[in-house]
Design an enzyme around this catalytic site. Sequence first.
Site, short mmCIF file in Angstrom:
data_model
loop_
_atom_site.label_atom_id
_atom_site.label_comp_id
_atom_site.label_asym_id
_atom_site.label_seq_id
_atom_site.Cartn_x
_atom_site.Cartn_y
_atom_site.Cartn_z
N SER A 112 0.83 -1.22 0.00
CA SER A 112 0.00 0.00 0.00
C SER A 112 0.86 1.26 0.00
O SER A 112 0.49 2.27 -0.61
CB SER A 112 -0.93 0.01 1.21
OG SER A 112 -1.85 -1.05 1.14
N LEU A 113 2.01 1.22 0.68
CA LEU A 113 2.91 2.37 0.69
C LEU A 113 3.70 2.45 -0.61
O LEU A 113 3.94 3.55 -1.13
CB LEU A 113 3.85 2.30 1.89
CG LEU A 113 3.16 2.37 3.26
CD1 LEU A 113 4.18 2.17 4.38
CD2 LEU A 113 2.42 3.68 3.43
N ARG A 115 2.71 1.65 -3.49
CA ARG A 115 1.82 2.18 -4.53
C ARG A 115 1.70 3.69 -4.49
O ARG A 115 1.18 4.31 -5.42
CB ARG A 115 0.43 1.54 -4.39
CG ARG A 115 0.47 0.05 -4.70
CD ARG A 115 -0.81 -0.63 -4.29
NE ARG A 115 -0.61 -2.07 -4.21
CZ ARG A 115 -1.43 -2.96 -4.72
NH1 ARG A 115 -2.52 -2.58 -5.35
NH2 ARG A 115 -1.16 -4.24 -4.59
N VAL A 136 17.13 0.27 10.92
CA VAL A 136 17.15 1.56 10.23
C VAL A 136 16.52 1.37 8.86
O VAL A 136 16.83 0.44 8.13
CB VAL A 136 18.57 2.14 10.14
CG1 VAL A 136 18.63 3.28 9.14
CG2 VAL A 136 18.99 2.66 11.50
N GLU A 138 15.71 2.96 5.11
CA GLU A 138 16.22 3.92 4.13
C GLU A 138 15.04 4.30 3.24
O GLU A 138 14.75 3.62 2.27
CB GLU A 138 17.35 3.33 3.30
CG GLU A 138 18.54 2.85 4.12
CD GLU A 138 18.49 1.36 4.40
OE1 GLU A 138 17.63 0.67 3.83
OE2 GLU A 138 19.31 0.89 5.19
N TYR A 171 26.16 -11.23 14.26
CA TYR A 171 26.41 -9.79 14.19
C TYR A 171 26.95 -9.21 15.50
O TYR A 171 27.93 -8.48 15.49
CB TYR A 171 25.15 -9.05 13.76
CG TYR A 171 25.45 -7.65 13.31
CD1 TYR A 171 25.89 -7.40 12.02
CD2 TYR A 171 25.33 -6.58 14.18
CE1 TYR A 171 26.20 -6.12 11.59
CE2 TYR A 171 25.64 -5.30 13.77
CZ TYR A 171 26.08 -5.08 12.48
OH TYR A 171 26.39 -3.80 12.08
N GLN A 182 22.06 -0.41 17.63
CA GLN A 182 21.56 0.91 17.25
C GLN A 182 20.13 1.12 17.75
O GLN A 182 19.31 0.21 17.71
CB GLN A 182 21.67 1.14 15.75
CG GLN A 182 20.72 0.35 14.91
CD GLN A 182 20.98 0.54 13.42
OE1 GLN A 182 21.86 1.29 13.01
NE2 GLN A 182 20.20 -0.14 12.62
#
Length: 194
Positions: A112-113, A115, A136, A138, A171, A182
């Site tokens: 939905s985003l 689009r 995070v 981007e 990690y 973070q």
Amino acid sequence: MRLCDTDIERYLDQGIISLTPRPSNEKINGATIDVRLGNSFRVFREHTAPFIDLSGPKEEVTAQLDAVMSDEIIIGENEAFFLHPGELALATTLEAVKLPANIIGWLDGRSSLARLGLMVHVTAHRIDPGWEGKIVLEFFNSGKLPLALRPNMVIGALSFEVLSGTAARPYTSRKDAKYKHQQSAVASRISEDK
């Protein structure tokens, strides 16, 4: 093998996978769990730099990045962050994620985003085994209109896969892990690459 909804719920209940704050079970769908937008952002400042030399000496790369990246921007719960067409911004998930050394996670944006032109992750959607911290995002607006993004809105979904074994270098145990633990929209630390 990717975990299904009942396995995601069980792994959360048993503390094998941790999301803090934990989303309700209604946010677990098929093979994903919804995550929400946090309130920490960073953007590129207006600048006149012609380029950033990513292969230059570490000190120069760091100085160039510091010159173009904003300080952390904190948005209030009832405020909106506006992402304009053609702009890149960093943000975080509300939830902090903790994975064991034998599970890898994947972040996907919402259809939905997408689009509307919103890319939730430009390329980095893998969550490494042993990860601990917020994810995070981007953001890039490839649409024609500014988008108002608000803390706590559902912004993406996580899925998880069990590895063939336990990672020898998860990690959090790596000395060169640049984004360990973070909690905010951390700017690129590419100058720390070896």
